[in-house]
Design an enzyme around this catalytic site. Structure first.
Site, short mmCIF file in Angstrom:
data_model
loop_
_atom_site.label_atom_id
_atom_site.label_comp_id
_atom_site.label_asym_id
_atom_site.label_seq_id
_atom_site.Cartn_x
_atom_site.Cartn_y
_atom_site.Cartn_z
N ASP A 197 -8.76 73.68 69.81
CA ASP A 197 -8.04 72.47 69.41
C ASP A 197 -9.03 71.36 69.05
O ASP A 197 -9.41 71.22 67.90
CB ASP A 197 -7.10 72.03 70.53
CG ASP A 197 -6.19 70.90 70.09
OD1 ASP A 197 -5.83 70.86 68.90
OD2 ASP A 197 -5.86 70.03 70.92
N ARG A 253 -11.42 63.21 62.57
CA ARG A 253 -11.27 62.66 63.92
C ARG A 253 -12.62 62.40 64.60
O ARG A 253 -12.94 63.00 65.62
CB ARG A 253 -10.41 63.56 64.80
CG ARG A 253 -9.01 63.74 64.28
CD ARG A 253 -8.12 64.45 65.28
NE ARG A 253 -6.73 64.55 64.80
CZ ARG A 253 -5.73 65.03 65.51
NH1 ARG A 253 -5.93 65.46 66.74
NH2 ARG A 253 -4.52 65.07 65.00
#
Length: 403
Positions: A197, A253
């Site tokens: 993830d 991110r």
């Protein structure tokens, strides 16, 4: 970190690099800038890397010294010598080190208790190939010098929680390090990569976090600050991201922010695929003296903004002293200045000029430390910092300790 002054009776003994500064400055003399191997060194590392006897002095504090000797893991019934026994079962103020190089394959996520330091310096420690690290409703934790990679999702199940209590843990997505309702956390000099993830999530009201000197690489979603668009408690989140190296092959991110405030300073960005820094739900970002090197082809814009509601979000994204190469650009918010958190004057620190970023981040990630690898240097600047309120980062202290 979004770091505050802390009560010296509570947190003083959990300073991995700071609590022993008085030992490390006695052998140094003066100069304007500090270097190892002709490279500028950032202010965190200055306070310990010059002393070749750092091993001897790192445990001078009054706490429980625990050494990991066994790389095995049992999620419910951990045994002495294992990492889980030290990080989850022992109650008290624990400083964890490792006897030798280790590859640790966790059966279930490792939930770290409050007032715990995991110190991997001097050995090569990998946590990989299954479950990884979680800080759940805990405070005053340091993770330093660990390689965390190839983390995989975990189904719900029972696991030893903080302070040795068996708890039911829900689905875990496969992050290297996940913070849930945590505070006063320092993530320093780790190498994180290739997880299912993300590499680092700061979620569900977590705040007062410093993320420094880490190497993030080989990852799509790197760092998430803020749980989801509907979790308004994250408006109080304050995070400092400083001296980190992002790349190669990081897509997005770095970080992605929801609701809260982030000071992103003196980091190195070696390209991106979608964006470097993004956000939604009215986040505040101060990007200061970073070096953004855009990819040769593809998107050159550093930032990304998501509209999360029908009336439209507002973002406060500001760039101060950033450097841009290969056509990189930063779309700032027009007018005004980014809202700062409430830091005291004693927590101010001048961020280093972006022209030094290549050197300042050259030691990001796990350090190859040994008894003889640190070198002496002249430390006028270090002495000034270490004998006042200790080590400063960005616009605030990493930790405040009263020497």
């Amino acid at each position: 970190m979004a770091c505050h002054q802390v009560n010296n009776s509570v947190f003083w003994c959990f300073i991995l690099l700071v609590g022993i500064l008085t030992f490390f400055t006695t052998n140094a003399s003066s100069t304007e800038k500090t270097k190892i191997e002709d490279k500028e060194m950032n202010v965190i590392d200055q306070c310990w890397r010059f002393n070749p006897e750092w091993r001897k002095h790192r445990q001078q504090l009054d706490l429980i010294h625990y050494k990991v000797t066994d790389p095995s893991d049992h999620p419910l019934n951990s045994t002495p010598g294992t990492l889980r026994y030290g990080a989850s079962k022992i109650q008290g103020k624990v400083w964890i080190t490792f006897k030798r190089n280790m590859n640790i394959k966790l059966v279930r996520p490792l939930l770290i208790s409050s007032f715990t330091t995991i110190d991997g310096r001097g050995v090569d420690v990998h946590i990989a190939d299954n479950a990884c690290l979680m800080i759940y409703k805990a405070t005053n934790i340091i993770i330093h010098g660990i390689r965390v990679h190839h983390c995989r999702p975990q189904a719900p199940g029972m696991v030893m929680g903080p302070d040795g209590k068996i708890i039911s843990l829900g689905q875990v997505d496969g992050d290297a390090i996940r913070l849930v309702s945590a505070s006063k956390i320092w993530i320093d000099h780790n190498t994180l990569y290739d997880c299912q993830d993300g590499l680092l999530d700061v979620t569900r009201g977590s705040t007062d976090i410093t993320i420094s000197n880490n190497w993030f690489r080989e990852q799509n979603k790197v760092m998430l600050l803020g749980h989801d668009d509907g979790f308004v408690r994250d408006k109080n989140m304050k995070v400092t991201v400083v001296y980190n190296y992002f790349g190669p092959n990081c897509h997005q991110r770095m970080p992605r922010i929801r609701h809260g405030y982030a000071h992103v300073a003196n980091n190195m960005y070696m390209g991106w695929v979608q964006y470097a820094i993004g956000g939604s739900m009215e986040p505040s970002l101060k990007s200061q003296s970073n070096l953004f090197i855009a990819p040769v082809t593809g998107k050159k814009e550093v930032t990304w903004r998501k509209s999360s509601n029908r009336i439209g979000d507002t973002w406060e994204f500001y760039s101060v002293g950033d450097a841009f190469e290969n056509g990189a650009s930063f779309m700032e918010t027009k007018g005004g200045q980014v809202t700062k958190s409430n830091y005291s004057p004693k927590q101010n620190f001048k961020v280093v000029d972006a022209k030094y970023i290549r050197s300042l981040t050259s030691s990001s990630g796990v350090l190859q430390c040994s008894k003889t690898s640190a070198q002496y240097a002249e430390l006028k600047f270090v002495k000034k910092i270490c004998f006042t309120l200790v080590i400063l980062i960005s616009e605030r202290l990493i930790f405040t300790i009263y020497l």
